[in-house]
Design a protein around this motif. Sequence first.
Motif, mmCIF file in Angstrom:
data_model
loop_
_atom_site.group_PDB
_atom_site.id
_atom_site.type_symbol
_atom_site.label_atom_id
_atom_site.label_comp_id
_atom_site.label_asym_id
_atom_site.label_seq_id
_atom_site.Cartn_x
_atom_site.Cartn_y
_atom_site.Cartn_z
ATOM 1 N N TRP A 1 0.805 -1.219 0.000
ATOM 2 C CA TRP A 1 0.000 0.000 0.000
ATOM 3 C C TRP A 1 0.839 1.271 0.000
ATOM 4 C CZ3 TRP A 1 -4.685 -0.737 3.862
ATOM 5 C CH2 TRP A 1 -5.683 -1.500 3.218
ATOM 6 N N PHE A 2 2.072 1.226 0.491
ATOM 7 C CA PHE A 2 2.834 2.460 0.682
ATOM 8 C C PHE A 2 4.198 2.425 -0.001
ATOM 9 C CE2 PHE A 2 -0.062 1.935 4.302
ATOM 10 C CZ PHE A 2 -0.840 3.063 4.135
ATOM 11 N N SER B 1 7.993 6.003 1.739
ATOM 12 C CA SER B 1 6.757 6.534 2.324
ATOM 13 C C SER B 1 6.982 6.895 3.780
ATOM 14 C CB SER B 1 5.624 5.520 2.207
ATOM 15 O OG SER B 1 5.876 4.376 3.017
ATOM 16 N N VAL C 1 4.828 6.213 6.063
ATOM 17 C CA VAL C 1 4.343 5.057 6.826
ATOM 18 C C VAL C 1 5.464 4.057 7.049
ATOM 19 C CG1 VAL C 1 2.823 3.048 6.740
ATOM 20 C CG2 VAL C 1 1.911 5.306 6.192
ATOM 21 N N TRP C 2 6.256 3.789 6.026
ATOM 22 C CA TRP C 2 7.369 2.842 6.206
ATOM 23 C C TRP C 2 8.335 3.365 7.260
ATOM 24 C CZ3 TRP C 2 10.037 -0.784 2.340
ATOM 25 C CH2 TRP C 2 9.102 -1.639 1.762
ATOM 26 N N ALA D 1 1.318 -1.933 6.517
ATOM 27 C CA ALA D 1 2.481 -1.115 6.149
ATOM 28 C C ALA D 1 3.417 -1.867 5.209
ATOM 29 C CB ALA D 1 3.239 -0.677 7.399
ATOM 30 N N TYR E 1 2.585 11.742 6.799
ATOM 31 C CA TYR E 1 2.171 10.474 7.414
ATOM 32 C C TYR E 1 0.660 10.461 7.624
ATOM 33 C CZ TYR E 1 1.427 6.804 10.851
ATOM 34 O OH TYR E 1 0.947 5.699 11.511
ATOM 35 N N GLU F 1 -0.991 9.895 4.271
ATOM 36 C CA GLU F 1 -0.856 8.532 3.739
ATOM 37 C C GLU F 1 -1.726 7.541 4.509
ATOM 38 O OE1 GLU F 1 3.836 8.881 2.294
ATOM 39 O OE2 GLU F 1 3.270 7.508 3.929
ATOM 40 N N PHE F 2 -1.787 7.709 5.817
ATOM 41 C CA PHE F 2 -2.475 6.741 6.664
ATOM 42 C C PHE F 2 -3.988 6.736 6.425
ATOM 43 C CE2 PHE F 2 -3.837 4.797 10.698
ATOM 44 C CZ PHE F 2 -2.937 3.739 10.765
ATOM 45 N N LYS G 1 -5.441 6.056 3.890
ATOM 46 C CA LYS G 1 -5.757 4.858 3.106
ATOM 47 C C LYS G 1 -6.235 3.715 4.004
ATOM 48 C CE LYS G 1 -3.889 1.730 -0.399
ATOM 49 N NZ LYS G 1 -4.896 2.077 -1.429
#
Length: 334
Positions: A39-40, A44, A46-47, A116, A186, A189-190, A192
């Motif tokens: 997904w990321f 990203s 998130v990573w 993630a 962040y 992105e989150f 999603k």
Amino acid sequence: MQLPHQLLQHRLTRFYDDEVRSRYFRGLDFAGPQGDPGWFGPGSAVWHVHSHMPALVFGLQCAAYLERFDPSIFWMGVDHSRIVAHAEDGEPTGLVDPEGAAVRLGHSVSFFIATAYGSTADAERVARTVRAMHHTVKGVRPDGLGYDADDADWLRWNYATVVWGLATAHEYYHPNPLRGKKIDRYYGEFVKVGHALGGTDLPHTKAETLECLHSYLPKLALTYGAAMATGPNLSASESGPFGADFIDWAIRDTLPSWAAAMVMHRAPNPIERTIRQASVWAVINGIHTAMGPLPEFRLAQKRVSGRRVGAPSAPEYELGSDPVRSRAKAEQMA
């Protein structure tokens, strides 16, 4: 002969393997398919945020603490989970069942690592599973008010508590925290993850998230269970240099001022607060150093290695290692 830090690393890794990975990561494949960014993907926010497992776990605890101010969430836990302890006659005590809370935490860690770093198919699958579980969480509180985990307002509040908890823990205790527009990335992105769980009209920035949390204040209350699991109500057996009261203080220290007021939390003088925060920082990052990067993170990196990704890589972030300045940036709105 192993050195002390090697013994600690072995104990932490074995605990994670036995108590988390083997129980809650079954069926998840982080190694394939080759080239799938999930997904990321690399670069990203998130990573970067989720790669620090101890800060991630602390963030989930912060989120759970804030969630408990919603009486409906408390009664969802009573009726539909093992989080709340029950007496021998089956009646809920209102107190937290440590084993049940550990199970909830294990499932949560699995979900946020899978979304993630898992493949696209695995991320979608675990999201469908959690969303299907939420469909069953409906009932009536003892005061006669109904609750429904599919309710749009509840989903928005619950999403806000989670993304706030994870991002705030990162800002306070990650050695290289994202700040300003980079932490907003962040939050953006989150979204999603929130949409995959059925959320709508979700906040996309830190400011929007704090506003969402504060707007829910008229619906919040301090339940008996929440009151008995924090502050001076923690039993003597839960005290100690790194006991429940140590983590409890660290969580309360992250709360927005209006939430801290609900549990009558007062920050100590600046010198004491700095020392306390530095102690928490040392513990969280000491565990991370001992454990090393998560195998799931490394497998995901190998899975997408060689794939060209348009997002900027982690070194392009504004990184820093000063925990005091990081925390000052993370102060919450009144």
